[in-house]
Design a protein around this motif. Structure first.
Motif, PDB file in Angstrom:
ATOM      1  N   UNK A  31       1.220  -1.124   0.156  1.00 60.75           N
ATOM      2  CA  UNK A  31       0.123   0.358  -0.054  1.00 60.75           C
ATOM      3  C   UNK A  31       0.990   0.896  -0.024  1.00 60.75           C
ATOM      4  N   UNK A  32       0.340   2.150  -0.237  1.00 57.79           N
ATOM      5  CA  UNK A  32       0.946   3.768  -1.130  1.00 57.79           C
ATOM      6  C   UNK A  32       0.346   4.753  -0.237  1.00 57.79           C
ATOM      7  N   UNK A  33       0.269   5.781   0.372  1.00 60.64           N
ATOM      8  CA  UNK A  33      -0.166   6.844   0.581  1.00 60.64           C
ATOM      9  C   UNK A  33      -0.151   8.536  -0.404  1.00 60.64           C
ATOM     10  N   UNK A  34      -1.382   8.208  -1.555  1.00 66.92           N
ATOM     11  CA  UNK A  34      -1.532  10.136  -2.322  1.00 66.92           C
ATOM     12  C   UNK A  34      -1.823  11.555  -0.818  1.00 66.92           C
ATOM     13  N   UNK A  35      -1.295  11.920  -0.971  1.00 63.56           N
ATOM     14  CA  UNK A  35      -1.673  13.352   0.272  1.00 63.56           C
ATOM     15  C   UNK A  35      -2.163  14.415  -1.186  1.00 63.56           C
ATOM     16  N   UNK A  36      -3.541  14.066  -0.859  1.00 62.05           N
ATOM     17  CA  UNK A  36      -4.359  15.260  -1.624  1.00 62.05           C
ATOM     18  C   UNK A  36      -4.505  16.439  -0.765  1.00 62.05           C
ATOM     19  N   UNK A  37      -4.248  17.390  -1.329  1.00 62.52           N
ATOM     20  CA  UNK A  37      -3.677  19.257  -0.359  1.00 62.52           C
ATOM     21  C   UNK A  37      -4.951  19.870  -0.875  1.00 62.52           C
ATOM     22  N   UNK A  84     -10.848  22.521 -11.258  1.00 62.89           N
ATOM     23  CA  UNK A  84     -11.279  21.647 -10.537  1.00 62.89           C
ATOM     24  C   UNK A  84     -11.165  20.197 -11.659  1.00 62.89           C
ATOM     25  N   UNK A  85     -11.254  19.673 -12.924  1.00 63.97           N
ATOM     26  CA  UNK A  85     -11.588  18.956 -13.668  1.00 63.97           C
ATOM     27  C   UNK A  85      -9.891  18.549 -13.719  1.00 63.97           C
ATOM     28  N   UNK A  86      -9.298  19.727 -14.271  1.00 62.60           N
ATOM     29  CA  UNK A  86      -7.791  19.390 -14.300  1.00 62.60           C
ATOM     30  C   UNK A  86      -6.740  18.984 -12.926  1.00 62.60           C
ATOM     31  N   UNK A  87      -7.245  19.053 -11.218  1.00 62.74           N
ATOM     32  CA  UNK A  87      -7.004  18.923 -10.849  1.00 62.74           C
ATOM     33  C   UNK A  87      -7.436  17.377 -10.291  1.00 62.74           C
ATOM     34  N   UNK A  91      -5.141  14.738  -9.690  1.00 55.09           N
ATOM     35  CA  UNK A  91      -4.888  13.312  -8.838  1.00 55.09           C
ATOM     36  C   UNK A  91      -4.758  11.277  -9.594  1.00 55.09           C
ATOM     37  N   UNK A  92      -5.013  12.063 -10.460  1.00 56.55           N
ATOM     38  CA  UNK A  92      -5.644  10.808 -11.102  1.00 56.55           C
ATOM     39  C   UNK A  92      -3.202  10.583 -11.800  1.00 56.55           C
ATOM     40  N   UNK A  93      -2.821  11.275 -12.033  1.00 56.44           N
ATOM     41  CA  UNK A  93      -1.523  11.260 -12.696  1.00 56.44           C
ATOM     42  C   UNK A  93      -0.442  11.274 -11.372  1.00 56.44           C
ATOM     43  N   UNK A  94      -0.789  11.689 -10.200  1.00 60.97           N
ATOM     44  CA  UNK A  94      -0.115  11.068  -9.181  1.00 60.97           C
ATOM     45  C   UNK A  94      -0.430   9.878  -7.788  1.00 60.97           C
ATOM     46  N   UNK A  95      -1.615   9.192  -8.435  1.00 62.98           N
ATOM     47  CA  UNK A  95      -1.511   7.890  -8.332  1.00 62.98           C
ATOM     48  C   UNK A  95      -1.508   7.003  -9.158  1.00 62.98           C
ATOM     49  N   UNK A  96      -0.891   7.428 -10.973  1.00 66.88           N
ATOM     50  CA  UNK A  96      -0.227   6.363 -11.491  1.00 66.88           C
ATOM     51  C   UNK A  96       1.244   6.327 -10.863  1.00 66.88           C
ATOM     52  N   UNK A  97       1.670   7.714 -11.012  1.00 71.49           N
ATOM     53  CA  UNK A  97       3.584   8.189 -10.401  1.00 71.49           C
ATOM     54  C   UNK A  97       3.523   7.445  -9.196  1.00 71.49           C
ATOM     55  N   UNK A  98       2.868   7.013  -8.187  1.00 71.88           N
ATOM     56  CA  UNK A  98       3.070   6.884  -7.241  1.00 71.88           C
ATOM     57  C   UNK A  98       3.008   4.929  -6.987  1.00 71.88           C
TER      58      UNK A  98
END
Length: 261
Positions: A31-37, A84-87, A91-98
């Motif tokens: 498991x890995x954690x993504x922090x969404x500001x 909002x939609x770009x954010x 998030x999807x890009x950051x999840x793939x990266x993580x």
């Protein structure tokens, strides 16, 4: 618990326009954690506690990625370009990266305020988020916009910050010092939380009745109250960092317990 010293800053995304900091765990994890500001002033006020949470989770064996959306922090773009939609795409890009960096099978997300709302929206949009922990999520965008507008107007007239009240034209199109486009304003105003994707843990530091949270998210969401309450909308404490040791402990404990469930 040990705290790894390694924090890797880097750029990622299709054009390398997003900035992130990867917190390496001491051992491989499923498991890995993504922090969404959150956005705007809340983003600034939460910076320290997000880093504290990242270090704590990495120290107990879960790699973490905290990042800035396009138009925020150290990512490319300006504040007026936040969308909002770009954010959600970020998030999807950051999840793939993580997932790629950590090798983890599951990506868990944490968010505060609008960060929690966007994490839930991204999870509902199949952005690669397997589970969300939400801290004081915004559930009614119109009410949030009305509060931001009221605080902006009070700040405009605040003689403790300015020698004399500013003219309205000087403060138009802003929320507490951050430019906000009419597009983002409308997107946030139209947001309503729904039970399509519910957080596994909801942390409430606004003393909201549990029945209201249950009505929104159902019985599967665990609700935990935090004290003291968080002064999100207190103009007198607008520049103060949001610090909550109970929050960090609650998130770390929740995911530690679920690892053995």
């Amino acid at each position: 618990m040990t705290r790894p010293d390694h924090e890797l800053p880097f750029f990622f995304g299709e054009g390398g326009e997003l900035f992130g900091i990867y917190h390496q765990a001491a051992r491989p994890s499923a498991r890995a954690v993504l922090l969404c500001a959150p956005l705007g002033q809340d983003h600034m006020r939460c910076h320290r506690i997000y880093r504290q949470l990242a270090c704590t989770l990495a120290g107990q064996g879960m790699p973490v990625l905290r990042f800035d959306y396009y138009g925020c922090g150290d990512s490319a773009g300006g504040s007026a370009e936040v969308d909002w939609l770009r954010c959600l795409d970020d998030i999807a890009a950051a999840a793939r990266e993580l997932r790629a960096r950590s090798g983890a099978e599951r990506v868990l997300a944490f968010g505060a305020r609008l960060g929690a709302s966007m994490a839930l929206a991204a999870a509902a949009a199949a952005a690669g988020i397997d589970e969300v922990v939400a801290w004081d999520p915004v559930v009614d965008g119109a009410a949030f916009v009305a509060t931001q507008d009221a605080m902006q107007e009070a700040m405009r007239q605040d003689t403790h910050r300015f020698v004399c009240p500013r003219q309205r034209a000087e403060a138009v199109g802003q929320w507490l010092g951050f430019p906000v486009s009419s597009t983002l304003r409308g997107q946030v105003e139209g947001w309503r939380a729904a039970s399509r994707v519910a957080p596994s843990l909801l942390l409430d530091s606004m003393a909201r009745p549990a029945a209201e949270w249950r009505q929104l998210f159902g019985e599967k969401t665990r609700i935990e109250s935090l004290e003291p309450t968080t002064p999100w909308d207190d103009l007198a404490r607008l520049e103060a960092a949001v610090i909550s040791h109970p929050l960090v402990q609650a998130v770390a404990s929740h995911w530690r317990e679920r690892a053995y469930a």
